[in-house]
Design a protein around this motif. Structure first.
Motif, PDB file in Angstrom:
ATOM      1  N   ALA A   1     -59.654  -1.910 -50.597  1.00 40.09           N
ATOM      2  CA  ALA A   1     -60.553  -1.736 -51.982  1.00 40.09           C
ATOM      3  C   ALA A   1     -61.857  -1.618 -51.725  1.00 40.09           C
ATOM      4  CB  ALA A   1     -59.940  -2.885 -52.877  1.00 40.09           C
ATOM      5  N   ALA A   2     -62.310  -0.369 -51.921  1.00 38.51           N
ATOM      6  CA  ALA A   2     -63.718  -0.169 -51.670  1.00 38.51           C
ATOM      7  C   ALA A   2     -64.174   1.015 -52.442  1.00 38.51           C
ATOM      8  CB  ALA A   2     -63.852  -0.060 -49.931  1.00 38.51           C
ATOM      9  N   ARG A   3     -65.545   1.173 -52.284  1.00 43.69           N
ATOM     10  CA  ARG A   3     -66.065   2.446 -52.805  1.00 43.69           C
ATOM     11  C   ARG A   3     -65.780   3.574 -51.819  1.00 43.69           C
ATOM     12  NH1 ARG A   3     -70.057  -1.052 -53.503  1.00 43.69           N
ATOM     13  NH2 ARG A   3     -71.363   0.027 -52.048  1.00 43.69           N
ATOM     14  N   LEU A   4     -65.528   4.666 -52.007  1.00 46.55           N
ATOM     15  CA  LEU A   4     -65.504   5.712 -51.095  1.00 46.55           C
ATOM     16  C   LEU A   4     -66.716   6.346 -50.780  1.00 46.55           C
ATOM     17  CD1 LEU A   4     -62.202   7.273 -52.555  1.00 46.55           C
ATOM     18  CD2 LEU A   4     -62.354   5.183 -51.206  1.00 46.55           C
ATOM     19  N   ASN A   5     -67.551   5.525 -50.203  1.00 50.25           N
ATOM     20  CA  ASN A   5     -68.973   6.117 -49.764  1.00 50.25           C
ATOM     21  C   ASN A   5     -69.138   6.070 -48.328  1.00 50.25           C
ATOM     22  OD1 ASN A   5     -69.681   3.648 -49.523  1.00 50.25           O
ATOM     23  ND2 ASN A   5     -70.963   3.553 -51.353  1.00 50.25           N
ATOM     24  N   PRO A   6     -70.267   6.597 -47.596  1.00 48.94           N
ATOM     25  CA  PRO A   6     -70.067   6.742 -46.158  1.00 48.94           C
ATOM     26  C   PRO A   6     -70.385   5.038 -45.747  1.00 48.94           C
ATOM     27  CG  PRO A   6     -71.586   8.326 -47.029  1.00 48.94           C
ATOM     28  CD  PRO A   6     -71.003   7.531 -48.369  1.00 48.94           C
ATOM     29  N   VAL A   7     -71.053   4.478 -46.243  1.00 52.51           N
ATOM     30  CA  VAL A   7     -71.286   3.253 -45.701  1.00 52.51           C
ATOM     31  C   VAL A   7     -69.837   2.334 -45.381  1.00 52.51           C
ATOM     32  CG1 VAL A   7     -71.712   1.555 -47.897  1.00 52.51           C
ATOM     33  CG2 VAL A   7     -73.034   1.088 -45.603  1.00 52.51           C
ATOM     34  N   LYS A   8     -68.819   2.670 -46.344  1.00 49.96           N
ATOM     35  CA  LYS A   8     -67.587   1.862 -46.244  1.00 49.96           C
ATOM     36  C   LYS A   8     -66.827   2.486 -45.141  1.00 49.96           C
ATOM     37  CE  LYS A   8     -68.568  -1.098 -49.571  1.00 49.96           C
ATOM     38  NZ  LYS A   8     -68.683  -2.364 -49.234  1.00 49.96           N
ATOM     39  N   ASP A   9     -67.139   3.691 -44.762  1.00 50.66           N
ATOM     40  CA  ASP A   9     -66.311   4.388 -43.479  1.00 50.66           C
ATOM     41  C   ASP A   9     -64.951   4.208 -43.771  1.00 50.66           C
ATOM     42  OD1 ASP A   9     -66.377   5.755 -41.154  1.00 50.66           O
ATOM     43  OD2 ASP A   9     -66.734   3.924 -39.712  1.00 50.66           O
ATOM     44  N   ILE A  10     -64.422   4.828 -44.748  1.00 44.84           N
ATOM     45  CA  ILE A  10     -63.043   5.067 -45.047  1.00 44.84           C
ATOM     46  C   ILE A  10     -62.441   5.990 -44.012  1.00 44.84           C
ATOM     47  CG2 ILE A  10     -61.110   5.127 -46.636  1.00 44.84           C
ATOM     48  CD1 ILE A  10     -63.024   2.880 -47.309  1.00 44.84           C
ATOM     49  N   ALA A  11     -63.285   6.959 -43.567  1.00 43.31           N
ATOM     50  CA  ALA A  11     -62.594   7.782 -42.631  1.00 43.31           C
ATOM     51  C   ALA A  11     -62.173   7.319 -41.410  1.00 43.31           C
ATOM     52  CB  ALA A  11     -63.757   8.971 -42.243  1.00 43.31           C
ATOM     53  N   THR A  12     -62.732   6.331 -40.888  1.00 40.76           N
ATOM     54  CA  THR A  12     -62.424   5.492 -39.852  1.00 40.76           C
ATOM     55  C   THR A  12     -60.987   4.961 -39.843  1.00 40.76           C
ATOM     56  OG1 THR A  12     -64.480   5.065 -38.598  1.00 40.76           O
ATOM     57  CG2 THR A  12     -62.714   3.608 -38.096  1.00 40.76           C
ATOM     58  N   LEU A  13     -61.009   4.542 -41.298  1.00 38.22           N
ATOM     59  CA  LEU A  13     -59.285   3.687 -41.563  1.00 38.22           C
ATOM     60  C   LEU A  13     -58.344   4.820 -41.480  1.00 38.22           C
ATOM     61  CD1 LEU A  13     -57.843   1.366 -42.545  1.00 38.22           C
ATOM     62  CD2 LEU A  13     -58.659   1.927 -45.030  1.00 38.22           C
ATOM     63  N   VAL A  14     -58.570   6.003 -41.958  1.00 38.32           N
ATOM     64  CA  VAL A  14     -57.618   7.114 -41.965  1.00 38.32           C
ATOM     65  C   VAL A  14     -57.300   7.470 -40.669  1.00 38.32           C
ATOM     66  CG1 VAL A  14     -57.262   9.406 -42.691  1.00 38.32           C
ATOM     67  CG2 VAL A  14     -58.458   7.716 -44.397  1.00 38.32           C
ATOM     68  N   ARG A  15     -58.408   7.618 -39.674  1.00 35.97           N
ATOM     69  CA  ARG A  15     -58.180   7.878 -38.189  1.00 35.97           C
ATOM     70  C   ARG A  15     -57.293   7.042 -37.621  1.00 35.97           C
ATOM     71  NH1 ARG A  15     -63.571   9.686 -38.846  1.00 35.97           N
ATOM     72  NH2 ARG A  15     -63.907  11.741 -39.264  1.00 35.97           N
ATOM     73  N   GLY A  16     -57.661   5.716 -37.852  1.00 28.57           N
ATOM     74  CA  GLY A  16     -57.058   4.530 -36.985  1.00 28.57           C
ATOM     75  C   GLY A  16     -55.515   4.641 -37.582  1.00 28.57           C
ATOM     76  N   PHE A  17     -55.469   4.605 -38.823  1.00 26.65           N
ATOM     77  CA  PHE A  17     -53.932   4.456 -39.650  1.00 26.65           C
ATOM     78  C   PHE A  17     -53.012   5.680 -39.130  1.00 26.65           C
ATOM     79  CE2 PHE A  17     -51.108   6.244 -42.457  1.00 26.65           C
ATOM     80  CZ  PHE A  17     -50.187   5.218 -42.882  1.00 26.65           C
ATOM     81  N   ALA A  18     -53.760   6.799 -38.754  1.00 28.95           N
ATOM     82  CA  ALA A  18     -52.752   7.984 -38.078  1.00 28.95           C
ATOM     83  C   ALA A  18     -52.607   7.692 -36.823  1.00 28.95           C
ATOM     84  CB  ALA A  18     -53.959   9.271 -38.437  1.00 28.95           C
ATOM     85  N   LEU A  19     -53.409   7.072 -35.832  1.00 27.12           N
ATOM     86  CA  LEU A  19     -52.898   6.970 -34.745  1.00 27.12           C
ATOM     87  C   LEU A  19     -52.042   5.670 -34.480  1.00 27.12           C
ATOM     88  CD1 LEU A  19     -56.759   6.699 -33.165  1.00 27.12           C
ATOM     89  CD2 LEU A  19     -54.783   8.482 -32.615  1.00 27.12           C
ATOM     90  N   ALA A  20     -52.080   4.646 -35.563  1.00 24.66           N
ATOM     91  CA  ALA A  20     -50.980   3.577 -35.377  1.00 24.66           C
ATOM     92  C   ALA A  20     -49.442   4.189 -35.815  1.00 24.66           C
ATOM     93  CB  ALA A  20     -51.596   2.616 -36.260  1.00 24.66           C
ATOM     94  N   TYR A  21     -49.761   5.153 -36.957  1.00 27.32           N
ATOM     95  CA  TYR A  21     -48.617   5.572 -37.577  1.00 27.32           C
ATOM     96  C   TYR A  21     -47.804   6.290 -36.474  1.00 27.32           C
ATOM     97  CZ  TYR A  21     -45.421   8.269 -40.516  1.00 27.32           C
ATOM     98  OH  TYR A  21     -44.384   9.335 -41.215  1.00 27.32           O
ATOM     99  N   GLN A  22     -48.204   7.008 -35.550  1.00 31.19           N
ATOM    100  CA  GLN A  22     -47.567   7.678 -34.362  1.00 31.19           C
ATOM    101  C   GLN A  22     -46.548   6.643 -33.793  1.00 31.19           C
ATOM    102  OE1 GLN A  22     -50.309   9.451 -31.726  1.00 31.19           O
ATOM    103  NE2 GLN A  22     -51.170  10.798 -33.291  1.00 31.19           N
TER     104      GLN A  22
END
Length: 746
Positions: free
Chosen positions: A198-219
């Motif tokens: 739960a966070a604001r979708l702005n650069p400092v929250k770095d949600i992009a790293t979460l999406v990338r990390g999730f995609a790797l773990a999902y494999q």
């Protein structure tokens, strides 16, 4: 108690939530007034919460200052509490005219508050930086903020820490898990492990790293799902990224949510991927729901979540480390449950709204107590010892001494001589001087009341003649410069050189007021040296007062090293010493013996990791049994907690024996120095042998005898209880010397 708070009135985010929550609840206990310098949503919401709020608008600084000064004088306020640049500036101006103590809460890094606004940074930023230095006390919102202030030279004695606490009253979510997922459109079933943020979708929250990390773990874990609650300028970019990585069907963007209770009770793993934080509320909200958490190691996060114990941390921006942690938690529901439970207990105890309020009231009481403290020519204690060198035993001695001094007088200024003063300041929140900065510590000796030669075997010339001369020099000059002088829970000897014995005897006779000793051999050594003038009192090593970490925390430490918390272990603490290499194989053989006969898995625990880990590896080279070598045991309570989990401890290190003895663990000592045998004899333990004479048969026989004592509470605890009782002589002696009249310096 009456406190006036000064704040600009334009604040938002965490600072706004913190101030409103704090003042609303403080007003039930003390008289609180908030003064804002502009009208707006901040002041309106404060009034709606029942906070007594006064607005002094306008840009006439002199008029505002005069109005405030009159308010404070007529209102009978006792403390001025500031927030932010404008509040700090006004507090600095009011400090002298009102005579009141002024404290500020530092909500964020003041050097970063005006990034991207060069004019404001030059004006408000500069004024705030100067004002912060002029105020009496500062409160950091999180230990990370307090530590940042310490590193920038603020006095640790005038710093406090508080956290953004939340109400831990149990919450009943409006929707159950299945219904909530349907409401936000997440495709998940009972087998899914749902990762949430739960966070604001702005650069400092770095949600992009979460999406990338999730995609790797999902494999590796196709039952993983990701639920992102929040809105912001990066929404479209993040959706495109999820599609690009092939996980768009497994990632749900819920948008901005208001039902946070249902959100946190529905997900399985809470996450935070920010590049920068002070102390986010999302962590404590997740903790309230008992969620295991994966977070970036930023700001105040590591002070709530200790890696491997309450959750898993990764370097900010590192998607691969994040993926590894998500995979670990996805595959291990027991670990998820344990981490969530430990995080809940820690957060409820230290980060709840109740603890925040209690802490703030304690800070106010401390400030008023210090304001009333008698100002004399001398105040405080200077502690000297073998500190700042990475030795867990020496660090534990310092922790115990500081703890006891603060029990005697919680407002006593404490200074410590350390080889690593920055680390000492941060760890113990005391002022610290580099050990060999002679002009600085001699100047400080003119102002302190008590000098402590702090524990351990400082009076010996086996490892170094120069260290003995240094400690004698500091004792001599402390007395010359007017201090009461105490040697605290120490060991004496061996001092082999006749010249050194004569020098030590002369200095101790002339310059020491009291000596508390940790063993009887040291008393005999002083008698043999002719030291009779100081009060000599038999006491104990001060570390016997230190507690072990809670069991659930120790479970987490063991799990983080891949060690089963329910297993049975034998601890070994070895150190390099002349003759050790020739005996290393014997320790390996003894470890194998303990495993084969008793099923005890050997665990090597270092006291001074710089040396002890190498000794452990040398012994382990000769082993066949499974074993663990810990490279670092952490803080004193963690180290003691680890020794408490051993069934038996075999040690060359004194403090490994002290820590284990205090937890009722059977001991086997290997004597490289007489302090080992002296301690064991002092507490009635008889299983020890000299390093130069030890054999495999002898070591195994001692292990047999120690194993026979497992569970023999009466035998194991009797000597230690006596130790704890006589240890009180350390603090009693320090109390007496602190109360003594000042000595006239030369």
């Amino acid at each position: 108690m009456k406190v006036i708070h000064l704040i600009s009135g334009g604040d938002s985010g965490g600072a706004k939530t913190h101030v409103h929550s704090l003042l609303q609840n403080l007003s039930h206990t003390i008289d609180v007034t908030m003064v804002c310098f502009m009208e707006g949503p901040f002041s309106e919401e404060a009034r709606a919460l029942g906070i007594h709020t006064v607005v002094l608008p306008g840009h006439n600084l002199l008029r505002t200052y005069r109005t405030l000064r009159q308010m404070i004088r007529e209102g009978g306020y006792q403390i001025i509490h500031c927030h932010g640049a404008r509040g700090n500036m006004m507090g600095a101006l009011l400090r002298r005219d009102t005579g009141l103590p002024v404290v500020t809460t530092v909500h964020s890094d003041y050097r970063l508050d005006y990034l991207g606004r060069p004019f404001s940074r030059l004006t408000y930023g500069t004024i705030n930086t100067l004002a912060l230095r002029l105020l009496d006390y500062r409160i950091g919102v999180s230990d990370a903020m307090t530590n940042l202030l310490i590193t920038r030279g603020f006095d640790p004695d005038k710093l406090f820490t508080i956290y953004n606490g939340i109400d831990f009253t149990p919450r009943v979510p409006a929707l159950d898990r299945e219904a909530y997922f349907r409401s936000v459109g997440l495709d998940a079933d009972e087998n899914s492990v749902v990762v949430g943020i739960a966070a604001r979708l702005n650069p400092v929250k770095d949600i992009a790293t979460l999406v990338r990390g999730f995609a790797l773990a999902y494999q590796e874990c196709p039952n993983l799902r990701l639920l992102i609650a929040g809105d912001g300028e990066q929404m479209s970019m993040l959706k495109s990224l999820a599609a690009e990585l092939g996980v768009a069907e497994r990632v749900c963007f819920a948008g901005w949510i208001t039902d946070t209770d249902s959100f946190y009770h529905a997900i399985d793993i809470n996450t935070l991927t920010s590049l920068s934080e002070t102390f986010p509320y999302s962590l404590t909200e997740g903790a309230r729901a008992g969620l295991p958490t994966v977070a970036s190691r930023v700001g105040g996060v590591p002070y709530l979540i200790e890696h491997g114990i309450h959750g898993l941390l990764f370097p900010a921006g590192d998607a691969h480390s994040l993926a590894k942690h998500l995979t670990t938690l996805c595959k291990d529901p027991t670990l998820r449950r344990h981490m969530g439970e430990r995080l809940y207990q820690r957060a409820k105890q230290d980060f709840s709204l109740e603890s925040t309020l209690e802490r703030q009231l304690t800070i106010y009481k401390t400030i008023l107590r210090r304001q009333a403290r008698k100002k004399g020519h001398r105040d405080g204690a200077l502690v000297c010892g073998a500190y700042g060198r990475g030795n867990a035993g020496d660090d534990a001695i310092l922790e115990a001494i500081v703890t006891e001094l603060r029990q005697i007088d919680p407002d006593l200024p404490i200074w410590v001589l350390s080889r690593n003063p920055n680390d000492t300041r941060l760890t113990y929140r005391v002022n610290s001087i580099y050990t060999f900065a002679f002009p600085r510590f001699l100047w400080r000796m003119r102002k302190t009341h008590l000098y402590i030669n702090g524990g351990g075997s400082l009076m010996q010339d086996v490892t170094s003649h120069r260290s003995l001369w240094f400690y004698l020099f500091t004792i001599s000059w402390a007395k010359r410069l007017g201090n009461q002088v105490m040697m605290y829970g120490c060991g004496i000897g061996p001092i082999h050189s006749p010249a050194n014995r004569k020098r030590a005897s002369r200095v101790l006779q002339r310059s020491v007021d009291a000596i508390t000793l940790r063993d009887t051999h040291s008393r005999d050594e002083l008698i043999d040296m002719g030291v009779t003038r100081p009060d000599v009192i038999l006491s104990a090593d001060p570390t016997v007062i230190l507690p072990a970490a809670p069991p659930q925390v120790v479970d987490g430490i063991l799990e983080s090293h891949g060690i089963d918390p329910s297993g049975k272990y034998i601890g070994f603490t070895l150190r390099p010493w002349p003759g050790f290499e020739a005996k290393a194989a014997l320790f390996g053989a003894a470890a194998d013996y303990a495993y084969e006969k008793y099923g005890l898995i050997p665990v090597f625990l270092p006291i001074e990791r710089r040396l002890d880990v190498g000794a452990a590896r040398l012994a382990a080279q000769h082993m066949k049994a499974p074993h663990y070598i810990l490279e670092y045991t952490g803080s004193s309570d963690y180290t003691i907690g680890l020794f408490a989990r051993m069934q038996v401890v075999v040690s060359m290190r004194l403090h490994a024996l002290v820590f284990a003895a205090g937890q009722g663990v059977p001991l086997v000592g290997v004597v490289y120095d007489q302090k080992i045998s002296s301690f064991l004899s002092y507490i009635g333990q008889d299983l020890y042998t000299d390093l130069n004479q030890v054999t495999v048969d002898q070591l195994c026989a001692h292990i047999d005898a120690a194993c026979s004592r497992i569970g023999d509470t009466a035998f194991l605890s009797g000597g230690v209880e006596r130790l704890r009782q006589v240890e009180e002589h350390n603090s009693e002696t320090a109390r007496r010397l602190l109360a003594a009249d000042e000595v006239s310096g030369t």
